[in-house]
Design a protein around this motif. Structure first.
Motif, PDB file in Angstrom:
ATOM      1  N   ARG A   1       0.839  -1.202   0.000  1.00 32.19           N
ATOM      2  CA  ARG A   1       0.000   0.000   0.000  1.00 32.19           C
ATOM      3  C   ARG A   1       0.870   1.246   0.000  1.00 32.19           C
ATOM      4  NH1 ARG A   1      -4.161   1.064   4.857  1.00 32.19           N
ATOM      5  NH2 ARG A   1      -2.195   1.132   6.000  1.00 32.19           N
ATOM      6  N   SER A   2       1.864   1.280   0.861  1.00 30.31           N
ATOM      7  CA  SER A   2       2.621   2.528   0.993  1.00 30.31           C
ATOM      8  C   SER A   2       3.543   2.777  -0.193  1.00 30.31           C
ATOM      9  CB  SER A   2       3.392   2.554   2.310  1.00 30.31           C
ATOM     10  OG  SER A   2       4.459   1.662   2.268  1.00 30.31           O
ATOM     11  N   ARG A   3       3.913   1.751  -0.935  1.00 31.07           N
ATOM     12  CA  ARG A   3       4.790   1.938  -2.106  1.00 31.07           C
ATOM     13  C   ARG A   3       4.010   1.906  -3.418  1.00 31.07           C
ATOM     14  NH1 ARG A   3       7.478   3.791   1.079  1.00 31.07           N
ATOM     15  NH2 ARG A   3       9.663   3.415   1.615  1.00 31.07           N
ATOM     16  N   HIS A   4       2.701   1.968  -3.334  1.00 28.73           N
ATOM     17  CA  HIS A   4       1.853   1.972  -4.550  1.00 28.73           C
ATOM     18  C   HIS A   4       2.212   0.786  -5.450  1.00 28.73           C
ATOM     19  CE1 HIS A   4       0.663   5.876  -3.132  1.00 28.73           C
ATOM     20  NE2 HIS A   4       1.927   6.274  -3.154  1.00 28.73           N
ATOM     21  N   ALA A   5       2.280  -0.370  -4.848  1.00 28.68           N
ATOM     22  CA  ALA A   5       2.730  -1.557  -5.568  1.00 28.68           C
ATOM     23  C   ALA A   5       1.589  -2.282  -6.276  1.00 28.68           C
ATOM     24  CB  ALA A   5       3.443  -2.502  -4.596  1.00 28.68           C
ATOM     25  N   LEU A   6       0.447  -1.634  -6.366  1.00 33.24           N
ATOM     26  CA  LEU A   6      -0.648  -2.233  -7.119  1.00 33.24           C
ATOM     27  C   LEU A   6      -1.504  -1.153  -7.744  1.00 33.24           C
ATOM     28  CD1 LEU A   6      -3.555  -3.170  -4.801  1.00 33.24           C
ATOM     29  CD2 LEU A   6      -1.368  -2.488  -3.827  1.00 33.24           C
ATOM     30  N   GLN A   7      -2.097  -1.528  -8.857  1.00 29.13           N
ATOM     31  CA  GLN A   7      -3.071  -0.624  -9.487  1.00 29.13           C
ATOM     32  C   GLN A   7      -4.411  -1.358  -9.557  1.00 29.13           C
ATOM     33  OE1 GLN A   7      -1.552   1.514 -12.959  1.00 29.13           O
ATOM     34  NE2 GLN A   7       0.468   1.505 -12.044  1.00 29.13           N
ATOM     35  N   CYS A   8      -4.593  -2.241 -10.544  1.00 31.64           N
ATOM     36  CA  CYS A   8      -5.866  -2.978 -10.569  1.00 31.64           C
ATOM     37  C   CYS A   8      -5.925  -4.014  -9.451  1.00 31.64           C
ATOM     38  CB  CYS A   8      -6.086  -3.632 -11.923  1.00 31.64           C
ATOM     39  SG  CYS A   8      -5.130  -5.156 -12.179  1.00 31.64           S
ATOM     40  N   GLY A   9      -4.767  -4.504  -9.018  1.00 28.90           N
ATOM     41  CA  GLY A   9      -4.716  -5.454  -7.914  1.00 28.90           C
ATOM     42  C   GLY A   9      -4.906  -6.906  -8.308  1.00 28.90           C
ATOM     43  N   PHE A  10      -5.105  -7.165  -9.597  1.00 31.26           N
ATOM     44  CA  PHE A  10      -5.383  -8.553  -9.978  1.00 31.26           C
ATOM     45  C   PHE A  10      -4.214  -9.488  -9.681  1.00 31.26           C
ATOM     46  CE2 PHE A  10      -6.133 -12.250 -12.517  1.00 31.26           C
ATOM     47  CZ  PHE A  10      -7.498 -12.449 -12.367  1.00 31.26           C
ATOM     48  N   CYS A  11      -3.023  -9.000  -9.918  1.00 32.84           N
ATOM     49  CA  CYS A  11      -1.826  -9.831  -9.711  1.00 32.84           C
ATOM     50  C   CYS A  11      -1.405  -9.902  -8.252  1.00 32.84           C
ATOM     51  CB  CYS A  11      -0.660  -9.247 -10.515  1.00 32.84           C
ATOM     52  SG  CYS A  11      -0.126  -7.618  -9.888  1.00 32.84           S
ATOM     53  N   THR A  12      -1.936  -8.993  -7.436  1.00 30.17           N
ATOM     54  CA  THR A  12      -1.390  -8.752  -6.100  1.00 30.17           C
ATOM     55  C   THR A  12      -1.381  -9.985  -5.184  1.00 30.17           C
ATOM     56  OG1 THR A  12      -2.136  -6.473  -6.334  1.00 30.17           O
ATOM     57  CG2 THR A  12      -1.458  -7.165  -4.135  1.00 30.17           C
ATOM     58  N   PRO A  13      -2.448 -10.780  -5.140  1.00 23.48           N
ATOM     59  CA  PRO A  13      -2.379 -11.958  -4.256  1.00 23.48           C
ATOM     60  C   PRO A  13      -1.191 -12.868  -4.571  1.00 23.48           C
ATOM     61  CG  PRO A  13      -4.631 -11.571  -4.966  1.00 23.48           C
ATOM     62  CD  PRO A  13      -3.766 -10.643  -5.777  1.00 23.48           C
ATOM     63  N   GLY A  14      -0.934 -13.056  -5.847  1.00 24.21           N
ATOM     64  CA  GLY A  14       0.193 -13.910  -6.232  1.00 24.21           C
ATOM     65  C   GLY A  14       1.526 -13.324  -5.814  1.00 24.21           C
ATOM     66  N   PHE A  15       1.677 -12.010  -5.986  1.00 24.64           N
ATOM     67  CA  PHE A  15       2.925 -11.361  -5.546  1.00 24.64           C
ATOM     68  C   PHE A  15       3.072 -11.456  -4.033  1.00 24.64           C
ATOM     69  CE2 PHE A  15       2.965  -9.364  -9.737  1.00 24.64           C
ATOM     70  CZ  PHE A  15       4.320  -9.334 -10.009  1.00 24.64           C
ATOM     71  N   LEU A  16       1.976 -11.239  -3.306  1.00 26.68           N
ATOM     72  CA  LEU A  16       2.062 -11.273  -1.842  1.00 26.68           C
ATOM     73  C   LEU A  16       2.462 -12.658  -1.341  1.00 26.68           C
ATOM     74  CD1 LEU A  16      -1.093  -9.163  -0.905  1.00 26.68           C
ATOM     75  CD2 LEU A  16       1.303  -8.522  -0.483  1.00 26.68           C
ATOM     76  N   VAL A  17       1.865 -13.681  -1.907  1.00 26.20           N
ATOM     77  CA  VAL A  17       2.187 -15.047  -1.454  1.00 26.20           C
ATOM     78  C   VAL A  17       3.628 -15.400  -1.831  1.00 26.20           C
ATOM     79  CG1 VAL A  17       1.615 -17.487  -1.738  1.00 26.20           C
ATOM     80  CG2 VAL A  17      -0.219 -15.804  -1.448  1.00 26.20           C
ATOM     81  N   THR A  18       4.029 -15.013  -3.031  1.00 22.86           N
ATOM     82  CA  THR A  18       5.410 -15.270  -3.466  1.00 22.86           C
ATOM     83  C   THR A  18       6.398 -14.545  -2.552  1.00 22.86           C
ATOM     84  OG1 THR A  18       4.689 -15.521  -5.758  1.00 22.86           O
ATOM     85  CG2 THR A  18       7.020 -15.002  -5.411  1.00 22.86           C
ATOM     86  N   ALA A  19       6.105 -13.293  -2.249  1.00 22.77           N
ATOM     87  CA  ALA A  19       7.000 -12.502  -1.404  1.00 22.77           C
ATOM     88  C   ALA A  19       7.008 -13.022   0.033  1.00 22.77           C
ATOM     89  CB  ALA A  19       6.576 -11.033  -1.434  1.00 22.77           C
ATOM     90  N   TYR A  20       5.854 -13.482   0.487  1.00 19.87           N
ATOM     91  CA  TYR A  20       5.768 -14.036   1.838  1.00 19.87           C
ATOM     92  C   TYR A  20       6.709 -15.239   1.979  1.00 19.87           C
ATOM     93  CZ  TYR A  20       3.695 -16.269   5.952  1.00 19.87           C
ATOM     94  OH  TYR A  20       3.506 -16.862   7.175  1.00 19.87           O
ATOM     95  N   GLU A  21       6.617 -16.148   1.035  1.00 18.72           N
ATOM     96  CA  GLU A  21       7.494 -17.327   1.075  1.00 18.72           C
ATOM     97  C   GLU A  21       8.965 -16.902   1.029  1.00 18.72           C
ATOM     98  OE1 GLU A  21       7.773 -19.525  -2.513  1.00 18.72           O
ATOM     99  OE2 GLU A  21       8.509 -21.339  -1.551  1.00 18.72           O
ATOM    100  N   PHE A  22       9.255 -15.947   0.181  1.00 13.81           N
ATOM    101  CA  PHE A  22      10.641 -15.485  -0.013  1.00 13.81           C
ATOM    102  C   PHE A  22      11.218 -14.856   1.256  1.00 13.81           C
ATOM    103  CE2 PHE A  22      13.146 -11.671  -1.483  1.00 13.81           C
ATOM    104  CZ  PHE A  22      14.309 -12.360  -1.774  1.00 13.81           C
ATOM    105  N   LEU A  23      10.399 -13.990   1.901  1.00 11.88           N
ATOM    106  CA  LEU A  23      10.919 -13.231   3.048  1.00 11.88           C
ATOM    107  C   LEU A  23      10.865 -13.990   4.364  1.00 11.88           C
ATOM    108  CD1 LEU A  23       9.510  -9.614   2.508  1.00 11.88           C
ATOM    109  CD2 LEU A  23      11.822 -10.467   2.029  1.00 11.88           C
TER     110      LEU A  23
END
Ligand code: FES
Ligand code: FES
Length: 155
Positions: free
Chosen positions: A92-114
Motif C-alpha cells: 500500500r505505501s509503495r503503490h505496488a498495485l493498481q488494478c490489484g489482480f496480480c497482487t495476491p500472487g505477488f504477496l504469497v510469493t514474497a511471503y514465502e521469499f521473506l
C-alpha cells in the motif's frame, strides 16, 4: 475422490472430482476468492498459494494432489478486520498495485521469499518475482514494497 486438506489452518474434508483444480477448489468450493485466475496455464502467477510452505501454481494442480497437505492462501496473511500484514502495508505505501489482480500472487510469493530471510537485495527480489506477471505497475513499486517489508516485518 475424498480430499482431506488443511487450508489456512482449518481442516477440510470434501468429495471432489478428480480433475478439479486446486484453484477452483479454493475459489468455488471454499469461496477463498483471493486466489486469482489469470492465464490458467501456469504462467502469470496470480493463482500462487503455498503448499506445505512452498509456492505452487494452483491453476495447474489438481485439488486431490493437495491431499494431506497444508495450503496457505492470501487470505491467511491478515484477519478480515485487520491490521494488514506488513507485506500488505508495504504494498500500500509503495503503490505496488493498481488494478490489484496480480497482487495476491505477488504477496504469497514474497511471503514465502521473506519468511526465512533478512536483508535481501533488489536483485534477489527481482529474481523471486520474475515468475509473476503484472500488467499495470512496471514492477518498480512491487520491488520497493518487498524491500520495505523486509525491513519492517518482525518475523
Ligand atoms: Fe495460474 Fe496464471 S492463473 S499461473
Ligand atoms: Fe494490475 Fe498488477 S496491478 S496486473
Amino acid at each position: 475422490m475424498r480430499l482431506c486438506v488443511r487450508v489456512n489452518g482449518t481442516s477440510v474434508v470434501r468429495d471432489v472430482p478428480p480433475r478439479l483444480t486446486l484453484a477452483d477448489f479454493l475459489r468455488e468450493d471454499l469461496r477463498l476468492t483471493g486466489t486469482h485466475l489469470g492465464c490458467e496455464h501456469g504462467v502469470c502467477g496470480a493463482c500462487t498459494v503455498l503448499l506445505d510452505g512452498a509456492s505452487v501454481r494452483s491453476c495447474i494442480m489438481f485439488a486431490v494432489q493437495a491431499d494431506g497437505c497444508d495450503v496457505m492462501t492470501v487470505e491467511a496473511l491478515a484477519p478480515p478486520e485487520g491490521p494488514l500484514h506488513p507485506l500488505q502495508d508495504a504494498f500500500r505505501s509503495r503503490h505496488a498495485l493498481q488494478c490489484g489482480f496480480c497482487t495476491p500472487g505477488f504477496l504469497v510469493t514474497a511471503y514465502e521469499f521473506l519468511l526465512e530471510r533478512h536483508g535481501v537485495t533488489e536483485e534477489e527480489v527481482r529474481e523471486t518475482i520474475s515468475g509473476n506477471l503484472c500488467r499495470c505497475t512496471g514492477y518498480q513499486g512491487i520491488v520497493e514494497a518487498i524491500l520495505l517489508a523486509d525491513e519492517k516485518w518482525d518475523r
